[in-house]
Design a protein around this motif. Structure first.
Motif, short mmCIF file in Angstrom:
data_model
loop_
_atom_site.label_atom_id
_atom_site.label_comp_id
_atom_site.label_asym_id
_atom_site.label_seq_id
_atom_site.Cartn_x
_atom_site.Cartn_y
_atom_site.Cartn_z
N VAL A 85 9.21 5.45 3.22
CA VAL A 85 10.28 6.37 2.81
C VAL A 85 10.40 6.37 1.28
O VAL A 85 10.51 7.43 0.65
CB VAL A 85 11.62 5.99 3.47
CG1 VAL A 85 12.78 6.74 2.84
CG2 VAL A 85 11.57 6.25 4.97
N ALA A 86 10.38 5.18 0.68
CA ALA A 86 10.48 5.09 -0.79
C ALA A 86 9.31 5.82 -1.46
O ALA A 86 9.50 6.53 -2.45
CB ALA A 86 10.52 3.63 -1.22
N ALA A 87 8.12 5.67 -0.90
CA ALA A 87 6.94 6.34 -1.46
C ALA A 87 7.08 7.86 -1.33
O ALA A 87 6.78 8.60 -2.28
CB ALA A 87 5.67 5.86 -0.76
N LEU A 88 7.54 8.32 -0.17
CA LEU A 88 7.74 9.76 0.02
C LEU A 88 8.75 10.32 -0.97
O LEU A 88 8.56 11.39 -1.54
CB LEU A 88 8.20 10.05 1.46
CG LEU A 88 7.13 9.94 2.54
CD1 LEU A 88 7.75 9.92 3.92
CD2 LEU A 88 6.14 11.09 2.40
N ARG A 89 9.82 9.59 -1.19
CA ARG A 89 10.84 10.02 -2.15
C ARG A 89 10.24 10.14 -3.55
O ARG A 89 10.52 11.07 -4.28
CB ARG A 89 12.01 9.05 -2.18
CG ARG A 89 12.91 9.18 -0.99
CD ARG A 89 14.05 8.21 -1.09
NE ARG A 89 15.00 8.41 -0.02
CZ ARG A 89 15.95 7.56 0.29
NH1 ARG A 89 16.09 6.44 -0.42
NH2 ARG A 89 16.78 7.81 1.26
N ARG A 90 9.42 9.18 -3.89
CA ARG A 90 8.82 9.18 -5.23
C ARG A 90 7.83 10.35 -5.39
O ARG A 90 7.80 11.01 -6.42
CB ARG A 90 8.12 7.85 -5.47
CG ARG A 90 7.70 7.68 -6.89
CD ARG A 90 7.43 6.25 -7.20
NE ARG A 90 7.29 6.11 -8.64
CZ ARG A 90 7.12 4.98 -9.24
NH1 ARG A 90 7.12 3.87 -8.56
NH2 ARG A 90 6.98 4.94 -10.54
N ILE A 91 7.04 10.59 -4.36
CA ILE A 91 6.04 11.65 -4.42
C ILE A 91 6.70 13.03 -4.46
O ILE A 91 6.30 13.90 -5.22
CB ILE A 91 5.06 11.56 -3.22
CG1 ILE A 91 4.22 10.29 -3.32
CG2 ILE A 91 4.16 12.79 -3.15
CD1 ILE A 91 3.48 9.94 -2.05
N THR A 126 4.32 9.89 8.83
CA THR A 126 4.09 9.34 10.16
C THR A 126 4.57 7.89 10.24
O THR A 126 5.25 7.50 11.19
CB THR A 126 2.59 9.43 10.54
OG1 THR A 126 2.20 10.80 10.51
CG2 THR A 126 2.33 8.84 11.91
N LEU A 127 4.23 7.10 9.22
CA LEU A 127 4.67 5.70 9.18
C LEU A 127 6.19 5.59 9.14
O LEU A 127 6.78 4.74 9.81
CB LEU A 127 4.10 4.99 7.95
CG LEU A 127 2.71 4.43 8.03
CD1 LEU A 127 2.29 3.87 6.68
CD2 LEU A 127 2.60 3.35 9.09
N SER A 128 6.81 6.42 8.34
CA SER A 128 8.26 6.33 8.16
C SER A 128 9.03 6.66 9.43
O SER A 128 10.16 6.21 9.62
CB SER A 128 8.73 7.26 7.03
OG SER A 128 8.65 8.61 7.42
N ARG A 129 8.40 7.42 10.33
CA ARG A 129 9.08 7.84 11.57
C ARG A 129 8.66 7.03 12.80
O ARG A 129 9.22 7.23 13.87
CB ARG A 129 8.79 9.31 11.83
CG ARG A 129 9.33 10.23 10.76
CD ARG A 129 8.84 11.66 11.00
NE ARG A 129 9.14 12.52 9.89
CZ ARG A 129 10.29 13.16 9.73
NH1 ARG A 129 11.24 13.02 10.62
NH2 ARG A 129 10.47 13.93 8.69
N ASP A 130 7.70 6.15 12.66
CA ASP A 130 7.16 5.40 13.80
C ASP A 130 8.12 4.27 14.17
O ASP A 130 8.25 3.29 13.45
CB ASP A 130 5.79 4.84 13.45
CG ASP A 130 5.12 4.14 14.61
OD1 ASP A 130 5.76 3.97 15.68
OD2 ASP A 130 3.95 3.77 14.48
N ALA A 157 0.84 -1.21 0.00
CA ALA A 157 0.00 0.00 0.00
C ALA A 157 0.87 1.26 0.00
O ALA A 157 0.57 2.23 -0.71
CB ALA A 157 -0.95 0.00 1.19
N CYS A 158 1.95 1.25 0.77
CA CYS A 158 2.88 2.40 0.76
C CYS A 158 3.45 2.61 -0.63
O CYS A 158 3.44 3.72 -1.16
CB CYS A 158 4.04 2.16 1.74
SG CYS A 158 3.65 2.30 3.48
N LEU A 159 3.95 1.54 -1.22
CA LEU A 159 4.56 1.64 -2.55
C LEU A 159 3.53 2.09 -3.59
O LEU A 159 3.85 2.86 -4.49
CB LEU A 159 5.18 0.30 -2.94
CG LEU A 159 6.35 -0.16 -2.04
CD1 LEU A 159 6.79 -1.57 -2.41
CD2 LEU A 159 7.51 0.82 -2.10
#
Length: 194
Positions: A177-183, A161-165, A143-145
């Motif tokens: 983190v990968a999803a955030l980088r892509r976005i 929030t997920l990446s830092r939990d 789902a993240c990806l």
């Protein structure tokens, strides 16, 4: 023997086999219908979209319907979003290894991947719902990806929030983190890590 042949045609992605697979997939009395639908799903044939939509009508608990829903989604059919969401709303046994649970887990993974190909606000909402529930880690990772592939700017807060939990599983955090980088466009080039 016939189901094996249909399966093989799908794996070979033989375009000339489309008509044969479509005929078997359209016939509700054909014992190889499910196999033909899966072969068409694997091939990603755009000609299969009406057959997938027809398969959905067999009922929500039907494996044939599940394959139909996922097939419609993988062909970027916006009409499939509510049905994909319904398919993903069904809870799975946490550690089930029986064939039924394994099949549904696989279908749900494909459903998440299908949502990533449908540019619709409902896709992102459905994927965020999966992340908000404590569910299968592999499904949450997918789902993240998927949110990253959708470039869902609205999902940045959830992913951050997920990446830092620190209580979150590492594979889910890495996917966030990968999803955030892509976005955000800060994704490292293919094959190179930052």
């Amino acid at each position: 023997c016939r189901p094996l042949a249909l399966h093989s045609l799908g794996r070979l992605r033989d375009v000339e086999a489309d008509d044969l697979l479509l005929a078997a997939a359209r016939d509700p009395q054909d014992p190889a219908r499910d196999t033909a639908l899966r072969a068409l799903l694997f091939m990603g044939s755009p000609r299969a979209a009406p057959v997938f939509r027809e398969a959905i009508r067999t009922g929500p608990a039907s494996p044939v319907a599940a394959v139909g829903v996922v097939g419609s989604g993988l062909l970027s059919d916006r009409k499939a979003v509510p049905q994909l969401a319904q398919l993903l709303a069904e809870p799975l046994a946490a550690a089930g290894t029986d064939p039924i649970t394994s099949f549904h887990r696989g279908v749900q993974t494909l459903a998440v991947r299908a949502l990533a190909q449908i540019d619709d606000p409902g896709s992102a909402r459905c994927l965020e719902r999966i992340l908000s529930e404590k569910r299968d880690d592999d499904l949450r990772r997918e789902a993240c990806l998927a949110l990253g592939r959708l470039h869902s700017v609205e999902s940045i807060a959830v992913l951050d929030t997920l990446s830092r939990d620190p209580k979150e599983r590492l594979r889910v955090r890495k996917a966030a983190v990968a999803a955030l980088r892509r976005i955000t466009g800060s994704e490292p080039p293919e094959g190179r890590e930052k």
